[in-house]
Design a protein around this motif. Structure first.
Motif, PDB file in Angstrom:
ATOM      1  N   VAL A 554       0.808  -1.222   0.000  1.00 12.21           N
ATOM      2  CA  VAL A 554       0.000   0.000   0.000  1.00 12.21           C
ATOM      3  C   VAL A 554       0.840   1.270   0.000  1.00 12.21           C
ATOM      4  O   VAL A 554       0.308   2.362  -0.177  1.00 12.21           O
ATOM      5  N   LEU A 555       2.133   1.136   0.231  1.00 12.45           N
ATOM      6  CA  LEU A 555       3.006   2.304   0.275  1.00 12.45           C
ATOM      7  C   LEU A 555       3.938   2.304  -0.932  1.00 12.45           C
ATOM      8  O   LEU A 555       4.503   1.272  -1.294  1.00 12.45           O
ATOM      9  N   GLU A 556       4.104   3.476  -1.525  1.00 11.03           N
ATOM     10  CA  GLU A 556       4.956   3.618  -2.699  1.00 11.03           C
ATOM     11  C   GLU A 556       6.128   4.534  -2.376  1.00 11.03           C
ATOM     12  O   GLU A 556       5.963   5.548  -1.682  1.00 11.03           O
ATOM     13  N   PRO A 557       7.314   4.216  -2.891  1.00 10.60           N
ATOM     14  CA  PRO A 557       8.506   5.024  -2.596  1.00 10.60           C
ATOM     15  C   PRO A 557       8.608   6.252  -3.497  1.00 10.60           C
ATOM     16  O   PRO A 557       9.586   6.432  -4.218  1.00 10.60           O
ATOM     17  N   LYS A 558       7.606   7.094  -3.435  1.00  6.90           N
ATOM     18  CA  LYS A 558       7.635   8.316  -4.248  1.00  6.90           C
ATOM     19  C   LYS A 558       8.793   9.225  -3.846  1.00  6.90           C
ATOM     20  O   LYS A 558       9.330   9.964  -4.664  1.00  6.90           O
ATOM     21  N   ASN A 559       9.157   9.172  -2.558  1.00  4.60           N
ATOM     22  CA  ASN A 559      10.316   9.946  -2.114  1.00  4.60           C
ATOM     23  C   ASN A 559      11.573   9.466  -2.820  1.00  4.60           C
ATOM     24  O   ASN A 559      12.392  10.260  -3.298  1.00  4.60           O
ATOM     25  N   PHE A 560      11.742   8.151  -2.937  1.00  4.37           N
ATOM     26  CA  PHE A 560      12.886   7.605  -3.656  1.00  4.37           C
ATOM     27  C   PHE A 560      12.838   7.999  -5.135  1.00  4.37           C
ATOM     28  O   PHE A 560      13.876   8.234  -5.751  1.00  4.37           O
ATOM     29  N   GLU A 561      11.639   8.047  -5.702  1.00  2.00           N
ATOM     30  CA  GLU A 561      11.516   8.433  -7.112  1.00  2.00           C
ATOM     31  C   GLU A 561      12.038   9.849  -7.329  1.00  2.00           C
ATOM     32  O   GLU A 561      12.718  10.122  -8.323  1.00  2.00           O
ATOM     33  N   ILE A 562      11.708  10.759  -6.397  1.00  3.30           N
ATOM     34  CA  ILE A 562      12.216  12.130  -6.506  1.00  3.30           C
ATOM     35  C   ILE A 562      13.738  12.139  -6.495  1.00  3.30           C
ATOM     36  O   ILE A 562      14.388  12.762  -7.345  1.00  3.30           O
ATOM     37  N   PHE A 563      14.314  11.436  -5.527  1.00  2.00           N
ATOM     38  CA  PHE A 563      15.769  11.451  -5.389  1.00  2.00           C
ATOM     39  C   PHE A 563      16.440  10.823  -6.610  1.00  2.00           C
ATOM     40  O   PHE A 563      17.476  11.309  -7.079  1.00  2.00           O
ATOM     41  N   LYS A 564      15.870   9.768  -7.130  1.00  2.00           N
ATOM     42  CA  LYS A 564      16.437   9.094  -8.297  1.00  2.00           C
ATOM     43  C   LYS A 564      16.358   9.987  -9.527  1.00  2.00           C
ATOM     44  O   LYS A 564      17.314  10.087 -10.308  1.00  2.00           O
ATOM     45  N   GLU A 565      15.214  10.639  -9.699  1.00  2.00           N
ATOM     46  CA  GLU A 565      15.038  11.504 -10.864  1.00  2.00           C
ATOM     47  C   GLU A 565      15.992  12.691 -10.825  1.00  2.00           C
ATOM     48  O   GLU A 565      16.579  13.054 -11.856  1.00  2.00           O
ATOM     49  N   THR A 566      16.150  13.306  -9.661  1.00  2.00           N
ATOM     50  CA  THR A 566      17.059  14.459  -9.586  1.00  2.00           C
ATOM     51  C   THR A 566      18.507  14.032  -9.780  1.00  2.00           C
ATOM     52  O   THR A 566      19.309  14.780 -10.341  1.00  2.00           O
ATOM     53  N   LEU A 567      18.846  12.831  -9.301  1.00  2.00           N
ATOM     54  CA  LEU A 567      20.197  12.318  -9.540  1.00  2.00           C
ATOM     55  C   LEU A 567      20.447  12.131 -11.034  1.00  2.00           C
ATOM     56  O   LEU A 567      21.488  12.530 -11.560  1.00  2.00           O
ATOM     57  N   GLU A 568      19.483  11.540 -11.711  1.00  2.00           N
ATOM     58  CA  GLU A 568      19.636  11.308 -13.147  1.00  2.00           C
ATOM     59  C   GLU A 568      19.613  12.607 -13.923  1.00  2.00           C
ATOM     60  O   GLU A 568      20.351  12.758 -14.911  1.00  2.00           O
ATOM     61  N   ASP A 569      18.789  13.565 -13.483  1.00  2.00           N
ATOM     62  CA  ASP A 569      18.752  14.864 -14.156  1.00  2.00           C
ATOM     63  C   ASP A 569      20.108  15.551 -14.118  1.00  2.00           C
ATOM     64  O   ASP A 569      20.438  16.341 -15.014  1.00  2.00           O
ATOM     65  N   ASN A 570      20.886  15.246 -13.073  1.00  2.00           N
ATOM     66  CA  ASN A 570      22.201  15.872 -12.946  1.00  2.00           C
ATOM     67  C   ASN A 570      23.314  14.945 -13.413  1.00  2.00           C
ATOM     68  O   ASN A 570      24.468  15.103 -12.995  1.00  2.00           O
ATOM     69  N   HIS A 571      22.960  13.975 -14.270  1.00  2.00           N
ATOM     70  CA  HIS A 571      23.936  13.130 -14.960  1.00  2.00           C
ATOM     71  C   HIS A 571      24.751  12.266 -14.008  1.00  2.00           C
ATOM     72  O   HIS A 571      25.903  11.932 -14.295  1.00  2.00           O
ATOM     73  N   LEU A 572      24.122  11.870 -12.884  1.00  2.00           N
ATOM     74  CA  LEU A 572      24.832  11.046 -11.912  1.00  2.00           C
ATOM     75  C   LEU A 572      24.165   9.692 -11.693  1.00  2.00           C
ATOM     76  O   LEU A 572      24.565   8.936 -10.802  1.00  2.00           O
TER      77      LEU A 572
END
Length: 942
Positions: A554-572
């Motif tokens: 019932v719980l989704e790691p949307k917080n992790f999704e934010i962190f992953k997306e910002t990491l990828e946005d910054n080419h890391l």
């Protein structure tokens, strides 16, 4: 043939009917009628008289049944965000506030969320055999305020968060058809246990609505046991059984109580004991039951259990009750705890109601056994339940696994000012003790977490006194965290930690050079009771994005999704695993330092880690060496962790971690031993080896008998380091019986050999016109900047510390440090004379304590630093400690580390400077990425 089949079916039906008729328990799990009451009209409109038009499956929560609302920016949360502007106002989070893409950074996101009233309804058919019986409706783990109707009659309301809700339905139910309706309200109303209390908070278990444990009707004779408590007496080899007998028949009865204790493995039964009593409305009883000449005792090493079988016979029938208990005596002995007279050191972790698949604590014994087996494998023997009480299953599992439990009365609250929560906490605590108090694992209790309120001290002093008089089988403290009161059994406080809230870079680990001599003796000696360190640790690692696939509930790691997306946005994004592993190694180092300091402290009673596993709320606190599912992340094993966290831990006191080869390496060695028995006739040994396994020195200490306790000296080590002529990492390992522990130290030459062509390198502290001109003409420059020279938006506002991030920067509103150590290639030639792993170790303390982080976001991603600083996952900037570029015809190496100040007292800085200069003087110094002088100047604030 058809007639035979028909007869057979009739016989089977009759047998089933008889079985149902004779059964004294009715399982109500399954489909229930359901309706959401978001406008709170159900009572007024008498929904208990109507058939509700939706259905759900119970046990279960609304979220598990897909009921509730989707998350929006207007969602009402139960839990503090503290730094809420980070998500609600920051432009960089704007896309995560858009409909269809709402992602919250502070905690895991429920697929559905709802706070308010909801109605649950089920039709039941009572058999004739239940006529004139005591009928109980038991609701295990409802959340949280329940109101029950039988047909058109309201039975009552209950609002315990920690214990089952039991309703006596005898006068409402008769044989035949009935409708049971339950209204459940999970709002915080007049009783406020605290929106961050883990009993209700979205930070951890979520504020769910439903019933998640057993749901059943039980019929017993009208003369029944109530509130049976067992008081083991180890000294006198007996158990005192106290309880109440209730007679609801309306007529006086003669009854007989029969007691018999049986070993829980079923191999041995003690003789039965009988007592007769007259029972009118209700009556108390107290019986001393002898446990034989040699009763089995319960502790962490031998968790022996008994079952006390109680039988109450009267003319109205026989009532039975089984109670699990252990013969154990958990007491205060000076500044220590003792169980059955033997010293105990609590090595604990918190459990904060973190269950990512369900959003609520498990009611399954096997799941709790899995958790306790894991914490035992990592050397722990204790669990604190932070501001909540777990279900029965947790106590049963802890009993069997030998785990000492601290339970709290479901609160993290503002108390003592006469608000309704003051009285409610007393009731909650009494319910917890009455329900779970017989479990031998339940040894400690607090009101809850970190109290506030003008009169909270006076309130808690009375609270402790009340419960010490009510139930002396437990030890009591005020609140987890504070205050210190003179009537406490033990003190649970944050003092013995190497990093505390708001200490930032002024803590032991970040402000004092590495050493292992310090302890907390002064704190312990000035505290007149056992002292248990509160929430020790809180060291973070970088998010583990591979973990995201585990969130199938019932719980989704949307917080992790934010962190992953910002990491990828910054080419890391390609470095995600490396960032996890490197930060994880530093995290383990920090926990080792914390735990060893506690174990070095004579007379300290124990510690409670925050946490062995991740805490996915309060800003996302990735403080566990295990993930939120209690599973390994890949950078430390249970065996490795147990070296410095187990019943027997060798310890070394060293004045420093970095030596020169004209010095002697010295260490004083001791041991903390809290095993089942003393260690007799053991000969501890030690060795000092390099990374290739070559032994530089070894030895043994005198054969000795090691008692139970800590601070037991084994001897001293002294090694001449003169034979080492190149920089090396050495590892000291001490062996005691079957236990070992190790520490890394570094040895550098007191004088390094001259560097050929060193004169070709210009070392500067400022990027000025002369330096630019020198580079344009093909020169080699080491820009060794001053700490504080980097512009705020280029890394100057990043608080670089040696340690990992404490808790997280979101919940702490930006407390320093803001970094998670380094990531580097240990084979890079720039570090050839500065031995390192890919992650931070103690030889990096000096560099991190005298450095700037430099943000490279404005430059091409092809610019790969020699040494990266691992940034806070809320920022995910490309941060560097050391990098190299071409400028004009020249070559520039930029060091964010101050390699010029006070070098006579900084051997690590001298060695790093030597290593960088030797690299630059050779032919392998060949930067590939070119920057303009203006690019470098823009990094500076001058």
């Amino acid at each position: 043939m058809k007639s035979k089949v028909l007869i057979l079916l009739m016989v089977l039906f009759a047998l089933c009917s008889c079985q149902k008729e004779d059964s004294k328990e009715m399982d109500l799990s399954g489909e229930w009628q359901f309706k959401i009451d978001s406008l709170d009209q159900g009572v007024k409109e008498q929904w208990f008289l109507k058939t509700l038009d939706d259905t759900v499956q119970l046990p279960g929560s609304m979220a598990e049944n897909g009921k509730g609302d989707d998350i929006t920016v207007n969602t009402h949360w139960t839990g503090s965000m503290w730094n809420d502007s980070l998500w609600y106002k920051d432009p960089k989070y704007a896309k995560y506030r858009e409909p269809g893409n709402v992602k919250v950074s502070f905690w895991l996101s429920p697929k559905k969320v709802y706070t308010g009233a909801a109605w649950y309804q089920k039709k039941v058919v009572l058999p004739k055999s239940w006529q004139n019986q005591h009928i109980n409706l038991g609701l295990e783990r409802p959340h949280w305020e329940t109101t029950v109707w039988v047909d058109d009659q309201e039975v009552g309301m209950q609002n315990s968060l920690g214990t089952p809700h039991d309703y006596n339905l005898a006068k409402y139910l008769t044989p035949g058809n009935h409708t049971i309706t339950i209204r459940i309200d999970n709002r915080v109303k007049d009783i406020n246990p605290g929106v961050d209390a883990h009993s209700i908070s979205d930070n951890t278990q979520t504020n769910w609505n439903g019933i998640v444990g057993d749901i059943k009707l039980t019929a017993t004779p009208p003369v029944v046991f109530q509130n049976v408590k067992l008081f083991p007496d180890v000294k006198d080899k007996k158990v005192t059984v106290k309880g109440k007998v209730v007679n609801s028949s309306g007529k006086p009865q003669k009854g007989k109580i029969i007691l018999q204790a049986i070993e829980s493995n079923g191999t041995n039964s003690l003789p039965p004991l009988e007592k007769e009593m007259e029972i009118e409305g209700e009556g108390d009883f107290e019986i001393d039951y002898p446990m034989g000449n040699d009763p089995l005792l319960w502790d962490e090493f031998a968790p022996n259990l008994y079952t006390m079988k109680l039988q109450l016979e009267s003319e109205l029938g026989t009532s039975k009750k089984d109670v699990t208990f252990g013969m154990r005596d958990f007491k205060v002995d000076g500044k220590h705890f003792a169980i059955n007279g033997s010293p105990v050191y609590l090595r604990g972790t918190l459990e904060c109601s973190i269950f990512p698949l369900t959003g609520y604590p498990s009611t399954d014994v096997d799941e709790w056994k899995r958790i306790f087996k894991i914490i035992r494998s990592y050397g722990l023997n204790h669990m604190r339940f932070h501001s909540y009480c777990p279900p029965e299953a947790a106590f049963r599992a802890a009993d069997e696994m030998g785990v000492y439990i601290q339970v709290e009365a479901s609160a993290w609250a503002h108390i003592g000012d006469g608000d309704p929560v003051d009285e409610w906490i007393y009731k909650e605590a009494e319910d917890i003790l009455n329900t779970f108090g017989n479990h031998p694992s339940f040894v400690m209790m607090a009101y809850g977490n970190e109290p506030s309120g003008k009169d909270h001290e006076e309130y808690l002093k009375k609270f402790v006194e009340h419960f010490k008089n009510l139930d002396n089988r437990k030890l009591y403290t005020s609140g987890a965290g504070w205050p210190l009161l003179d009537n406490l059994d033990y003190y649970n406080h944050k003092g013995p930690r190497i990093q505390g809230w708001a200490q930032e870079l002024n803590s032991i680990i970040n402000a004092e050079p590495p050493q292992t001599e310090f302890d907390y003796d002064k704190l312990i000696q000035e505290t007149p009771m056992p002292y248990v360190s509160h929430e020790m640790g809180q060291w973070c690692a970088y998010p583990n994005f591979k973990e995201m696939s585990k969130y199938t509930g019932v719980l989704e790691p949307k917080n992790f999704e934010i962190f992953k997306e910002t990491l990828e946005d910054n080419h890391l994004g390609h470095l995600a695993d490396s960032l996890l592993m490197a930060s994880g190694k530093l995290q383990v180092l920090c926990y080792k330092a914390d735990i060893e300091a506690a174990l070095r402290t004579k007379d300290m009673a124990g510690f409670q880690l925050l946490d062995l596993h991740d805490f996915p709320g309060q800003g996302t606190a990735l403080v566990g060496i295990l993930d939120a599912f209690w599973e390994e992340k890949g950078y430390v094993t249970a065996e490795d962790f147990r070296e410095f966290n187990s019943e027997t831990v060798p310890l070394a006191r060293m004045a420093k971690r970095v030596f020169l080869n004209d010095e002697d390496f010295t260490a004083k060695v001791e041991v903390a031993h809290y095993g089942e028995k003393p260690l007799n006739a053991v000969t501890p040994t030690w060795d000092l080896v390099d990374k290739d396994g070559h032994t530089l020195a070894k030895g043994e200490f005198n054969k000795t008998n090691i008692p139970i306790g800590n601070g037991y000296d084994l001897g001293e080590i002294s090694v001449d380091l003169n034979a080492i002529d190149t920089p090396k990492k050495l590892t000291l390992t001490v062996y005691v019986a079957n236990h070992k522990n190790s520490w890394d130290v570094w040895v550098y030459p007191s004088k390094n050999s001259p560097i050929d062509t060193e004169d070709d390198i210009r070392v500067v502290q400022k990027f000025d016109a002369a330096t630019i001109n020198y580079l344009k003409n093909g020169g080699k420059v080491l820009l060794n900047i001053n700490k504080g020279d980097i512009a705020a938006d280029k890394g100057g506002d990043i608080g670089v510390g040696f340690s990992s991030i404490f808790w997280n920067t979101s919940w702490t509103r930006g407390q320093k440090p803001h970094t998670l150590g380094i990531l580097t290639d240990p084979e890079h030639p720039a570090l050839a004379e500065f031995p390192t792993e890919y992650h931070s170790n103690w030889q990096w303390w000096d560099a991190m304590s005298h450095s700037n982080a430099i943000v490279l976001d404005d430059f091409t991603p092809d610019l790969n630093p020699i040494v990266r600083v691992i940034d806070d996952w809320f920022e995910n900037r490309r941060t560097a400690l050391i990098f190299e570029v071409k400028v004009g015809k020249g070559k520039l190496l930029v060091s964010g580390v101050d390699l010029h100040s006070n070098l006579e007292k900084r051997p690590e800085a001298r060695q790093m400077l030597y290593s960088l200069k030797k690299y630059m003087a050779g032919n392998r110094f060949d930067p590939k990425v070119e920057l303009q002088p203006e690019d470098i100047k823009n990094l500076m604030k001058y």
